[in-house]
Write a protein that holds these residues in place. Sequence first.
Motif, PDB file in Angstrom:
ATOM      1  N   ASN A 195       0.807  -1.226   0.000  1.00  0.00           N
ATOM      2  CA  ASN A 195       0.000   0.000   0.000  1.00  0.00           C
ATOM      3  C   ASN A 195       0.840   1.275   0.000  1.00  0.00           C
ATOM      4  N   VAL A 196       2.146   1.135   0.110  1.00  0.00           N
ATOM      5  CA  VAL A 196       3.023   2.304   0.040  1.00  0.00           C
ATOM      6  C   VAL A 196       3.089   2.750  -1.419  1.00  0.00           C
ATOM      7  N   THR A 197       2.745   3.999  -1.649  1.00  0.00           N
ATOM      8  CA  THR A 197       2.668   4.508  -3.021  1.00  0.00           C
ATOM      9  C   THR A 197       3.848   5.426  -3.338  1.00  0.00           C
ATOM     10  N   VAL A 198       3.968   5.739  -4.606  1.00  0.00           N
ATOM     11  CA  VAL A 198       4.968   6.707  -5.044  1.00  0.00           C
ATOM     12  C   VAL A 198       4.723   8.040  -4.338  1.00  0.00           C
ATOM     13  N   GLU A 199       3.459   8.413  -4.203  1.00  0.00           N
ATOM     14  CA  GLU A 199       3.110   9.662  -3.538  1.00  0.00           C
ATOM     15  C   GLU A 199       3.541   9.648  -2.068  1.00  0.00           C
ATOM     16  N   ASN A 200       3.390   8.491  -1.388  1.00  0.00           N
ATOM     17  CA  ASN A 200       3.864   8.374  -0.010  1.00  0.00           C
ATOM     18  C   ASN A 200       5.360   8.674   0.051  1.00  0.00           C
ATOM     19  N   TRP A 201       6.112   8.055  -0.853  1.00  0.00           N
ATOM     20  CA  TRP A 201       7.553   8.273  -0.886  1.00  0.00           C
ATOM     21  C   TRP A 201       7.885   9.732  -1.171  1.00  0.00           C
ATOM     22  N   GLN A 202       7.191  10.330  -2.123  1.00  0.00           N
ATOM     23  CA  GLN A 202       7.459  11.725  -2.474  1.00  0.00           C
ATOM     24  C   GLN A 202       7.224  12.639  -1.268  1.00  0.00           C
ATOM     25  N   LYS A 203       6.146  12.391  -0.525  1.00  0.00           N
ATOM     26  CA  LYS A 203       5.854  13.197   0.664  1.00  0.00           C
ATOM     27  C   LYS A 203       6.930  13.007   1.733  1.00  0.00           C
ATOM     28  N   CYS A 204       7.352  11.774   1.938  1.00  0.00           N
ATOM     29  CA  CYS A 204       8.375  11.497   2.956  1.00  0.00           C
ATOM     30  C   CYS A 204       9.712  12.127   2.589  1.00  0.00           C
ATOM     31  N   VAL A 205      10.082  12.049   1.326  1.00  0.00           N
ATOM     32  CA  VAL A 205      11.329  12.655   0.872  1.00  0.00           C
ATOM     33  C   VAL A 205      11.241  14.178   0.994  1.00  0.00           C
ATOM     34  N   ALA A 206      10.108  14.759   0.613  1.00  0.00           N
ATOM     35  CA  ALA A 206       9.935  16.213   0.727  1.00  0.00           C
ATOM     36  C   ALA A 206      10.024  16.652   2.193  1.00  0.00           C
ATOM     37  N   HIS A 207       9.404  15.894   3.085  1.00  0.00           N
ATOM     38  CA  HIS A 207       9.464  16.215   4.508  1.00  0.00           C
ATOM     39  C   HIS A 207      10.908  16.143   5.011  1.00  0.00           C
ATOM     40  N   THR A 208      11.618  15.120   4.611  1.00  0.00           N
ATOM     41  CA  THR A 208      13.012  14.957   5.031  1.00  0.00           C
ATOM     42  C   THR A 208      13.866  16.106   4.523  1.00  0.00           C
ATOM     43  N   LYS A 209      13.617  16.541   3.301  1.00  0.00           N
ATOM     44  CA  LYS A 209      14.366  17.681   2.759  1.00  0.00           C
ATOM     45  C   LYS A 209      14.100  18.941   3.572  1.00  0.00           C
ATOM     46  N   LYS A 210      12.847  19.134   4.006  1.00  0.00           N
ATOM     47  CA  LYS A 210      12.517  20.295   4.849  1.00  0.00           C
ATOM     48  C   LYS A 210      13.280  20.237   6.168  1.00  0.00           C
ATOM     49  N   VAL A 211      13.321  19.061   6.780  1.00  0.00           N
ATOM     50  CA  VAL A 211      14.041  18.891   8.046  1.00  0.00           C
ATOM     51  C   VAL A 211      15.523  19.166   7.845  1.00  0.00           C
ATOM     52  N   GLU A 212      16.077  18.633   6.758  1.00  0.00           N
ATOM     53  CA  GLU A 212      17.494  18.840   6.460  1.00  0.00           C
ATOM     54  C   GLU A 212      17.797  20.320   6.272  1.00  0.00           C
ATOM     55  N   GLU A 213      16.936  21.016   5.554  1.00  0.00           N
ATOM     56  CA  GLU A 213      17.128  22.454   5.330  1.00  0.00           C
ATOM     57  C   GLU A 213      17.031  23.225   6.653  1.00  0.00           C
ATOM     58  N   GLU A 214      16.122  22.821   7.511  1.00  0.00           N
ATOM     59  CA  GLU A 214      16.009  23.457   8.824  1.00  0.00           C
ATOM     60  C   GLU A 214      17.295  23.249   9.631  1.00  0.00           C
ATOM     61  N   PHE A 215      17.849  22.043   9.572  1.00  0.00           N
ATOM     62  CA  PHE A 215      19.124  21.773  10.243  1.00  0.00           C
ATOM     63  C   PHE A 215      20.217  22.690   9.687  1.00  0.00           C
ATOM     64  N   ARG A 216      20.244  22.861   8.371  1.00  0.00           N
ATOM     65  CA  ARG A 216      21.261  23.730   7.755  1.00  0.00           C
ATOM     66  C   ARG A 216      21.098  25.172   8.229  1.00  0.00           C
TER      67      ARG A 216
END
Length: 104
Positions: free
Chosen positions: A57-78
Amino acid sequence: MAEKHGHEVLRLPPYHSQLNPIELIWAQVKEEIRKNNSNSSQKLRVIEELTRKAMNNVTVENWQKCVAHTKKVEEEFRRNDIVINHMVEKFVINISNDSSSDEE
């Protein structure tokens, strides 16, 4: 082998689950298993079937959202790192013995 098939291998920092999108996907999978598992059916066969369904049930959209969220967290860390580095440069402690407070 990954590159041969058009994929890039990205090494992620260990012990930083907030920088690893798979952790968000695993949370989704575990939550689905938890929702669909009755307390009386703790048999391995049932859990394995629920796990396969949840993973499917894990979709491409699920992955895209998770990757986008991780990028936001990474940018906040930077951003925070830049702020901290800026503050650290201005913060100096004199540890020599010739300070005026020692003489008083």
